[in-house]
Scaffold this active site. Structure first.
Site, PDB file in Angstrom:
ATOM      1  N   ALA A 161       2.951   8.096  -0.601  1.00 33.67           N
ATOM      2  CA  ALA A 161       2.682   9.080  -1.650  1.00 33.67           C
ATOM      3  C   ALA A 161       2.449  10.456  -1.036  1.00 33.67           C
ATOM      4  O   ALA A 161       1.797  10.590   0.001  1.00 33.67           O
ATOM      5  CB  ALA A 161       1.469   8.651  -2.460  1.00 33.67           C
TER       6      ALA A 161
ATOM      7  N   PRO B 211       0.826  -1.212   0.000  1.00 32.38           N
ATOM      8  CA  PRO B 211       0.000   0.000   0.000  1.00 32.38           C
ATOM      9  C   PRO B 211       0.858   1.260   0.000  1.00 32.38           C
ATOM     10  O   PRO B 211       1.841   1.359   0.730  1.00 32.38           O
ATOM     11  CB  PRO B 211      -0.805  -0.127   1.293  1.00 32.38           C
ATOM     12  CG  PRO B 211      -0.876  -1.592   1.548  1.00 32.38           C
ATOM     13  CD  PRO B 211       0.445  -2.137   1.074  1.00 32.38           C
ATOM     14  N   CYS B 212       0.460   2.230  -0.818  1.00 31.80           N
ATOM     15  CA  CYS B 212       1.303   3.409  -1.017  1.00 31.80           C
ATOM     16  C   CYS B 212       0.772   4.663  -0.327  1.00 31.80           C
ATOM     17  O   CYS B 212       1.422   5.708  -0.367  1.00 31.80           O
ATOM     18  CB  CYS B 212       1.439   3.698  -2.516  1.00 31.80           C
ATOM     19  SG  CYS B 212      -0.126   4.141  -3.321  1.00 31.80           S
ATOM     20  N   GLN B 213      -0.394   4.597   0.307  1.00 38.20           N
ATOM     21  CA  GLN B 213      -1.027   5.818   0.815  1.00 38.20           C
ATOM     22  C   GLN B 213      -0.127   6.592   1.773  1.00 38.20           C
ATOM     23  O   GLN B 213      -0.114   7.826   1.761  1.00 38.20           O
ATOM     24  CB  GLN B 213      -2.358   5.477   1.497  1.00 38.20           C
ATOM     25  CG  GLN B 213      -3.455   5.056   0.553  1.00 38.20           C
ATOM     26  CD  GLN B 213      -3.409   3.581   0.217  1.00 38.20           C
ATOM     27  OE1 GLN B 213      -2.444   2.891   0.508  1.00 38.20           O
ATOM     28  NE2 GLN B 213      -4.461   3.081  -0.419  1.00 38.20           N
TER      29      GLN B 213
END
Length: 485
Positions: free
Chosen positions: A102, A97-99
């Site tokens: 980013a 997961p990149c939340q």
């Protein structure tokens, strides 16, 4: 390695698999998808619809949503009838997961929590450590990790360097770099980090695919790359120079060449009831069958996902206020242009009134609400964007599950945002790929996914390395000497 030498496919366990974008690439490259973990129930359901379970595993078991934190890999391996986890998998892959990594996600986390350090405290920012625990248990031959470029500059910390250091302590050779999907035949500018590791006993360094297409990086994407690399030592033995496109390659895939054969959709304003009744699984005939671009042919004929005659996913967001704005916006323009158009429409409505409403009156406010979006152009300059048909698309994000204004169709006659199938095409999902859930869930799954064609490029390069005759023979000979000693 002996199994691979005998011609058997490398077996993959994928964590945070989503609906299966990376899996499509791995499968097409000749890897065997034997297990996956995904905690979003609808994404897990999509995965199960599109990829068959291992022999003897029920469809229900295959579709279970699982959390990589709580899921024990030994239990998963035994549940799927694969035996001990350390012997069941050759490759461990993850699109973590990149939340929290980013920059857009960090801003949102700050605003929600009222804490400038909220992104560092988000549990998803620690999942790479859980991934490393899986590595210790599974003991794969090779590893693939995908994430956003900002993971290289996580509050001044280069997370891939930390991951590589840990993997090297566990006996792997490591490398990471940045790849942009547009250089690999995807009609989308999408910059992503890939980290690859291979067992050190193979005696090789990880490598990354050379571009298959020429693409023109815009200033915005060059800026993203520059910021991400700020905390990277480009002469590091772990950072691999970004592969460069050479002369003679095909041009980048444009939005027009990717989407022009898909259904012509106008029901949202001609017959709104019909659009409201339409389901994501409902199929419509293709707009054209002759003169297809090579990209359109690939999307229709992807092995195992062929789509002949009709295609699903022809649902769009209903936004009646904004149809006239979409129609009048110029191609390639964004929200400031949209707001200018809306103000012109508002002025026309005021002029058309029998008596022009006084500014600030209830009627004036009513008409303004019917014509003008409420967003501040200073805060949301990129909230809207009308596709330029002659260029690749901007990056698709999971936020498309909430609104699709970031990708407005370039054809003014259709005056709408993208359909689910069009978004899937821009992400390089084949037309036969199906999405579980309704429209919003499908957009979210597409935006979260690794573009299958980019995943295919990375997977093919890894497969080339793993199936190299000299590599296999050298590895087996070395291990035999160690066992004899």
């Amino acid at each position: 390695m002996r199994r691979i030498r005998e011609g058997r496919a490398p077996r993959v366990l994928e964590l945070c698999s989503g609906c299966g974008g990376l899996s499509l690439g791995l499968s097409r490259a000749g890897f065997e998808l034997v297990a996956h973990i995904e905690n979003d129930p609808l994404a897990a359901a999509s995965y199960a619809i599109n990829f068959s379970p291992p022999p003897g595993v029920s469809a229900q078991t295959w579709a279970i949503a699982r959390d990589m934190v709580s899921q024990n890999p030994h239990d998963l391996s035994l549940e799927l009838g694969l035996g001990p986890a350390e012997k069941a998998f050759d490759v461990l892959a993850a699109g973590l997961p990149c939340q929290a990594f980013a920059r857009i996600g960090r801003s949102k986390l700050r605003s929600i929590a009222g804490d400038d350090e909220a992104f560092k405290n988000d549990p998803r920012a620690k999942l790479y450590k859980r991934f490393l625990e899986y590595v210790e248990i599974v003991q794969p031959i090779a590893i693939i990790i995908e994430n956003v470029p900002d993971i290289l500059n996580f509050g001044g910390h280069n997370v891939p360097e930390e991951i590589c250091q840990t993997l090297e302590d566990l006996g792997y050779s490591t490398g990471y770099t940045l790849l942009n999907a547009a250089f690999y035949g995807v009609p989308q500018m999408r910059e992503r980090l890939f980290l690859v590791a291979v067992d050190r006993s193979l005696g090789i360094r990880p490598s990354f695919p050379v571009p298959t297409h020429r693409a023109n990086m815009t200033a915005g994407y060059e800026g993203v790359r520059t910021v991400a690399l700020r905390h990277v030592c480009t002469v590091s033995s772990r950072f691999v120079p970004i592969p460069k496109a050479t002369g003679g390659l095909p041009e980048q895939i444009s939005v027009r060449s990717a989407l022009s054969d898909l259904p012509f959709i106008t029901e949202h304003f001609r017959n709104p009831l019909e659009m409201r009744r339409r389901k994501i699984a409902d199929r419509l005939p293709y707009r054209s069958f002759a003169g297809l671009t090579p990209y359109a042919q690939l999307m229709r004929k992807w092995p195992g996902f062929r789509s002949d005659g009709e295609v699903s996913g022809n649902v769009v967001r209903m936004t009646p206020r904004d149809y006239p704005i979409f129609r009048r916006m110029a191609k390639g323009t964004s929200y400031p242009e949209a707001l200018k158009v809306a103000e012109e429409l508002f002025e026309a409505r005021l002029t058309a009134e029998p008596v022009r409403p006084r500014a600030g009156s209830s009627r004036w406010k009513e008409l303004r609400k019917e014509c003008v979006p409420p967003y501040n152009p200073g805060k949301f300059p990129n909230k809207w964007w009308k596709l330029d048909p002659d260029l690749p698309s901007r990056t698709l994000t999971a936020h498309m599950g909430k609104d699709t204004y970031s990708h407005i169709h370039w054809d003014s006659r259709q005056q709408r945002t993208l359909s689910v199938r069009e978004a899937a095409r821009l992400q390089s999902f084949p037309d036969g790929f199906q999405f579980a859930g309704a429209m919003n869930a499908a957009f979210r799954q597409i935006g979260n996914a690794v573009p299958p064609l980019l995943g295919l490029a990375v997977a093919k390069e890894l497969k080339r390395v793993l199936t190299s005759t000299m590599t296999i023979e050298r590895s087996i000979a070395k291990q035999s000497k160690e066992y004899a000693a």
